[in-house]
Enzyme design. Structure first.
Site, PDB file in Angstrom:
ATOM      1  N   SER A  46       0.811  -1.218   0.000  1.00 38.03           N
ATOM      2  CA  SER A  46       0.000   0.000   0.000  1.00 38.03           C
ATOM      3  C   SER A  46       0.844   1.268   0.000  1.00 38.03           C
ATOM      4  O   SER A  46       0.521   2.241  -0.696  1.00 38.03           O
ATOM      5  CB  SER A  46      -0.970   0.003   1.171  1.00 38.03           C
ATOM      6  OG  SER A  46      -0.278  -0.140   2.403  1.00 38.03           O
ATOM      7  N   GLU A  47       1.930   1.285   0.795  1.00 39.19           N
ATOM      8  CA  GLU A  47       2.842   2.440   0.771  1.00 39.19           C
ATOM      9  C   GLU A  47       4.277   1.991   0.967  1.00 39.19           C
ATOM     10  O   GLU A  47       4.546   0.980   1.625  1.00 39.19           O
ATOM     11  CB  GLU A  47       2.498   3.474   1.858  1.00 39.19           C
ATOM     12  CG  GLU A  47       1.395   4.448   1.482  1.00 39.19           C
ATOM     13  CD  GLU A  47       0.034   3.987   1.943  1.00 39.19           C
ATOM     14  OE1 GLU A  47      -0.973   4.618   1.555  1.00 39.19           O
ATOM     15  OE2 GLU A  47      -0.035   2.983   2.678  1.00 39.19           O
ATOM     16  N   THR A  48       5.180   2.777   0.403  1.00 40.78           N
ATOM     17  CA  THR A  48       6.614   2.588   0.603  1.00 40.78           C
ATOM     18  C   THR A  48       7.204   3.885   1.129  1.00 40.78           C
ATOM     19  O   THR A  48       6.892   4.970   0.627  1.00 40.78           O
ATOM     20  CB  THR A  48       7.307   2.182  -0.713  1.00 40.78           C
ATOM     21  OG1 THR A  48       6.800   0.907  -1.128  1.00 40.78           O
ATOM     22  CG2 THR A  48       8.813   2.086  -0.549  1.00 40.78           C
TER      23      THR A  48
END
Length: 299
Positions: A46-48
Site C-alpha cells: 500500500s505504501e513505501t
C-alpha cells in the site's frame, strides 16, 4: 545498474506476514520521484517509505503508493523506524521526521513499539445519504443509520483525511462488500483519502473497536492497518464524546477480513499519537531504472 537496499516490514504486528506490509528504502538520496513511484509499484504494497536527509528534522520521509505520492503514512513510518532501530541506526527516545505535512515527532520505546505524533486533529461532522453510503460499502444502510444519531459520520484528519463511518455490529461490518468506484466517488466528494468504517463490536476482549479501511482512490481496495486513519478516528471519538471516561490508550483491531490481523494503539490525551510494533519480512536489493533527465530535480 543502480541498486538500493529495499525491505518489506510488517507494521502493527508482532510477527511476520501479519499487519500491514510497508516498503522501506533506507537510503533514497538521489532517487527521483518517478524512480520512487517505480519502486513502489514493484513492491506492490500500500505504501513505501523513502528515507532522505533533512535540514529541519532527523530525516525526511516521502511516501508513495503504487499509484502516487501520499503526504503521510502511519504504518510506513512505524515500519521505517522499526527497521532503523533493528539496524542500530537509532536508539530509544525521541526522533523527528520531515514529511509533506510538516515535522512530526516519533518515539521509540524499549519494547520496540514505535509511536508517531500526528498533526493537529480536525473533525467535521457531515451530512450523508445513508442509502448511498451503505450501498457503496455493501453494508445495510440501517446498520449505519442505527448509530448515526450518537455517532455521526464525519471527516477527520490528523494529517490525512478520512471519512469516519460508524457501524452498529461486527457482523454488518464484516460482511461489507464495497463497490470501489462508488467508494472512490464518495471519497472524492468529501476530499478524503478513503472511508474508515468501524464498530465497537470487536473480536478481541482488549480491543476498543474493529475497523476496515477502503481507499481505492489511492490504489488500496482495503488496508490491513491504517495508522493515519486510526489517529483520525481517535480524534473523532474524543470529539463526539464516545466514552464517559476517555481511555488513556485504545486498541484498534483491523485487517482480519483480509487475513492480515493487526493492532494499532492510539492515545489522544493532548496530542494524537499512534503506535505499534513491526517486524521485517523481506530484506534485499532492488534494481532501479535510470532516471529521466528531466526528472532529476524532483527528488
Amino acid at each position: 545498474m543502480d541498486t538500493r537496499r529495499t525491505l518489506l516490514v510488517d507494521a502493527f504486528a508482532a510477527e511476520p506476514l501479519a499487519g500491514n506490509a510497508a516498503g522501506v528504502v533506507p537510503e533514497a538520496d538521489g532517487l527521483t520521484a518517478d524512480q520512487m513511484r517505480a519502486i513502489a509499484r514493484e513492491l506492490a504494497v500500500s505504501e513505501t517509505a523513502f528515507l532522505l536527509p533533512s535540514e529541519t528534522a532527523d530525516r525526511r520521509i516521502r511516501y508513495f503508493s503504487p499509484e502516487q505520492e501520499v503526504d503521510l503514512c502511519g504504518h510506513a513510518t512505524v515500519a521505517a523506524h522499526a527497521h532503523l532501530r533493528e539496524a542500530g541506526a537509532i536508539d530509544e527516545g525521541e526522533h523527528t521526521i520531515e514529511t509533506n505535512v510538516g515535522v512530526l515527532d516519533v518515539e521509540v520505546e524499549s519494547d520496540g513499539s514505535i509511536w508517531m505524533t500526528q498533526e493537529m486533529p480536525r473533525v467535521e461532522r457531515v451530512e450523508v445519504d445513508y442509502e448511498r453510503l451503505g450501498n457503496a460499502l455493501g453494508i445495510d444502510p440501517a446498520a449505519l443509520r442505527d448509530v448515526g444519531a450518537d455517532a455521526p459520520v464525519a471527516v477527520a484528519s490528523t494529517g490525512l483525511p478520512f471519512l469516519i463511518v460508524p457501524v452498529n455490529f461486527l457482523q454488518n461490518l464484516g460482511s461489507a462488500d464495497p463497490n470501489d468506484g462508488a467508494v472512490e466517488a464518495i471519497a472524492d466528494e468529501h476530499d478524503v483519502a478513503g472511508i474508515y468504517a468501524f464498530t465497537f463490536d470487536a473480536l478481541g476482549a482488549d480491543s476498543t473497536l474493529h475497523a476496515r479501511a477502503f481507499a481505492p482512490s489511492v490504489g488500496i481496495a482495503e488496508d490491513p492497518a491504517t495508522g493515519t486513519a486510526s489517529g483520525a478516528c481517535g480524534a473523532y471519538l474524543r470529539d463526539v464524546g464516545a466514552f464517559e471516561d476517555f481511555p488513556e490508550e485504545m486498541v484498534f483491531e483491523q485487517g482480519h477480513f483480509v487475513d492480515r490481523p493487526s493492532e494499532v494503539r492510539v492515545r489522544v490525551a493532548g496530542d494524537v499519537r499512534v503506535g505499534g510494533r513491526a517486524v521485517t519480512s523481506l530484506d534485499g536489493r532492488l534494481a532501479v531504472p535510470p532516471a529521466e533527465e528531466d526528472d532529476i530535480v524532483e527528488a
